[in-house]
Scaffold this motif. Sequence first.
Motif, PDB file in Angstrom:
ATOM      1  N   TYR A 275     -47.277  12.794  25.348  1.00 51.94           N
ATOM      2  CA  TYR A 275     -46.589  13.873  26.059  1.00 51.94           C
ATOM      3  C   TYR A 275     -45.112  13.508  26.141  1.00 51.94           C
ATOM      4  CZ  TYR A 275     -47.058  10.627  29.996  1.00 51.94           C
ATOM      5  OH  TYR A 275     -47.015   9.511  30.798  1.00 51.94           O
ATOM      6  N   HIS A 348     -41.420  22.146  19.749  1.00 49.82           N
ATOM      7  CA  HIS A 348     -42.746  22.349  19.172  1.00 49.82           C
ATOM      8  C   HIS A 348     -43.219  20.982  18.701  1.00 49.82           C
ATOM      9  CE1 HIS A 348     -46.066  24.446  17.300  1.00 49.82           C
ATOM     10  NE2 HIS A 348     -45.777  23.929  16.110  1.00 49.82           N
ATOM     11  N   LEU A 350     -46.549  17.647  18.882  1.00 48.75           N
ATOM     12  CA  LEU A 350     -47.931  17.227  19.106  1.00 48.75           C
ATOM     13  C   LEU A 350     -48.057  16.552  20.470  1.00 48.75           C
ATOM     14  CD1 LEU A 350     -48.885  15.743  15.611  1.00 48.75           C
ATOM     15  CD2 LEU A 350     -49.869  17.787  16.673  1.00 48.75           C
ATOM     16  N   ARG A 351     -49.056  16.959  21.244  1.00 55.65           N
ATOM     17  CA  ARG A 351     -49.312  16.339  22.540  1.00 55.65           C
ATOM     18  C   ARG A 351     -50.814  16.307  22.789  1.00 55.65           C
ATOM     19  NH1 ARG A 351     -46.596  21.015  26.380  1.00 55.65           N
ATOM     20  NH2 ARG A 351     -47.922  22.769  25.743  1.00 55.65           N
ATOM     21  N   THR A 352     -51.232  15.469  23.725  1.00 59.17           N
ATOM     22  CA  THR A 352     -52.658  15.289  24.014  1.00 59.17           C
ATOM     23  C   THR A 352     -53.157  16.406  24.914  1.00 59.17           C
ATOM     24  OG1 THR A 352     -52.385  12.899  23.820  1.00 59.17           O
ATOM     25  CG2 THR A 352     -54.371  13.685  24.902  1.00 59.17           C
ATOM     26  N   ASP A 353     -54.258  17.048  24.500  1.00 59.74           N
ATOM     27  CA  ASP A 353     -54.817  18.133  25.317  1.00 59.74           C
ATOM     28  C   ASP A 353     -55.884  17.594  26.268  1.00 59.74           C
ATOM     29  OD1 ASP A 353     -57.059  17.681  23.744  1.00 59.74           O
ATOM     30  OD2 ASP A 353     -56.701  19.400  22.433  1.00 59.74           O
ATOM     31  N   THR A 354     -56.573  18.479  26.948  1.00 55.56           N
ATOM     32  CA  THR A 354     -57.561  18.076  27.959  1.00 55.56           C
ATOM     33  C   THR A 354     -58.770  17.384  27.344  1.00 55.56           C
ATOM     34  OG1 THR A 354     -58.518  20.297  27.849  1.00 55.56           O
ATOM     35  CG2 THR A 354     -56.874  19.886  29.565  1.00 55.56           C
ATOM     36  N   SER A 359     -52.836  18.083  19.727  1.00 64.09           N
ATOM     37  CA  SER A 359     -52.719  19.477  19.294  1.00 64.09           C
ATOM     38  C   SER A 359     -51.274  19.924  19.474  1.00 64.09           C
ATOM     39  CB  SER A 359     -53.661  20.370  20.109  1.00 64.09           C
ATOM     40  OG  SER A 359     -53.342  20.300  21.489  1.00 64.09           O
ATOM     41  N   TRP A 360     -50.887  20.916  18.706  1.00 62.63           N
ATOM     42  CA  TRP A 360     -49.509  21.403  18.770  1.00 62.63           C
ATOM     43  C   TRP A 360     -49.291  22.213  20.048  1.00 62.63           C
ATOM     44  CZ3 TRP A 360     -45.649  19.752  15.852  1.00 62.63           C
ATOM     45  CH2 TRP A 360     -45.948  19.137  14.636  1.00 62.63           C
ATOM     46  N   GLY A 361     -48.165  21.972  20.684  1.00 62.83           N
ATOM     47  CA  GLY A 361     -47.812  22.691  21.908  1.00 62.83           C
ATOM     48  C   GLY A 361     -46.331  23.019  21.927  1.00 62.83           C
ATOM     49  N   ASN A 362     -45.957  23.907  22.810  1.00 56.72           N
ATOM     50  CA  ASN A 362     -44.559  24.338  22.939  1.00 56.72           C
ATOM     51  C   ASN A 362     -44.057  24.063  24.346  1.00 56.72           C
ATOM     52  OD1 ASN A 362     -44.340  25.624  20.250  1.00 56.72           O
ATOM     53  ND2 ASN A 362     -45.860  27.048  21.077  1.00 56.72           N
ATOM     54  N   ASP A 363     -42.783  23.790  24.426  1.00 55.15           N
ATOM     55  CA  ASP A 363     -42.153  23.562  25.724  1.00 55.15           C
ATOM     56  C   ASP A 363     -40.683  23.921  25.617  1.00 55.15           C
ATOM     57  OD1 ASP A 363     -41.808  22.902  28.338  1.00 55.15           O
ATOM     58  OD2 ASP A 363     -42.257  20.774  28.124  1.00 55.15           O
TER      59      ASP A 363
END
Length: 514
Positions: A275, A348, A350-354, A359-363
């Motif tokens: 993250y 954009h 890669l971060r750790t999901d639940t 998985s790819w995520g946006n912030d």
Amino acid sequence: MKLNDVTYMRLILAAVAAFILAACASMGRPTGGEYDVDPPVYVQSNPAIGSVNFKKNHITIDFNENVQVEDVMNKVVVSPPQKNIPSITANGKRVTAELRDSMLDNTTYTIDFSDAIKDLNEGNTLDGFAIDFSTGDSIDSLRIAGMVFEARTLEPAQNMLVGVYSNLSDTAITTLPLERIGRTNQLGQFIIRGLKPGDYRIYALNDINRDYHWDRSEDVAFYDVTVSPYAEPTTVSDTLITLDGRDSIVTHPGTNYFPNDILLTWFNEGYKAQYLKDYTRPDRRRLLLNLAAPSDTFPTITLLNGPAAGKRIDELAILNTGMTRDTLEYFITDTALMAQDTMMLALHFLRTDTLQQLSWGNDTIRVLYREPKANKTKEKKVKKKKDDEENSDSIVGPQLTFLNISAKTSNTQEIYLPIIFEVNQPLDTIIPEGLHLEMIRDTIFDTLAVPELVRVDPFNTMRYKVEYKWEPGVKYRFSADSASIVGIYNEWNKPFKHEFTARALEDYSLLAFN
């Protein structure tokens, strides 16, 4: 003249009294008895060990001497695992345990003290003591025992949680709490008590967050086959000693519990959740992003405000990152972006999901630059000095900022490794003719081939190396002429020199294989 009987008796009484007074006045040190080397002895408990149909959550245990309970949080475990931490205290000869979870029906409870109980004065340890009881009509009594070691060093694992699952799924350890647990003592030994007949999987955990299942950052050990506990009757021999010192051997029925030789070796896979930890702008030239874990795939960053809105950051800056790939340092090359105090950035990455998967995520982040007070004060002084110079007849040139270059290897050089240098900004130009490598021959430096500065890592734009076949025990000198190395901000180096000596062969060992 003869003494009469009365006088004679008086003399005898006086002598006796004097003797008694003398004895009372003599000084001595009490011995205190023999030194106690025995651990506390269990006397009774409520409930008694092995009781059934006991549904209270208040348990008391009495010993033959004053006791203490040491390191309750790490040494004492309750099976089945408790969500709320039990209260376990010692007062005089009594240990009291208060279970704060609701008592389950038809369940065997075990309070395993491991080596936590000691006598109060000498600290003699009662090792392996446990008490069990059942809230139903029967009690489960099977056990599994063994040892836990560290895989890398084979050192015994102390205070490590060991438990079992009757659910044989490989994912149970990541989602479900352990069903029955024990804890290793100072020798790495463990016993899991109160088991029903059946098949189990065994795990050991360094349960940092006390959730009784494995998180990927925690130490773990597992047994690669299922285990089925069982018991066998046996005959136990004991030695009894009478008060007058005579001993005799007696036998009585006992039980052996199997398996009792489980060996587990723990390891850590080095997992870190990914993250964005934080982001800063330490100066106008740099943007820093700190990730929680290394990454081979860098984020895509787009500028959302200012004259360059819509452009990717790699079009406006040069990326530098270390070997660990968890710190991303962007050196801004666009002058308009340097002057911009607020940067709105779309990430954009890669971060750790639940599910603990990448998985790819946006912030979207907002990065501010605040001019340090020291810089503002310095700017005022420079401006005042400049005004004073303009009003005077003297001519003063502009202040120069130089590129910094430093050697990261010591003055004693390993003969099989390159020398390493580090600069404080990405480089724009290296002039080979300005680089020199020399070695001492008869107190005179001889010039060698022109050295080549090569990046240590393709993503690390700040660290360079010079490779050469160093001769053992010989002294060398690497030097760079002024302005032979130029950075992206048009800053160049001052004259640089690094002298070092290659290690002698005597400093190394020789290993031959046939």
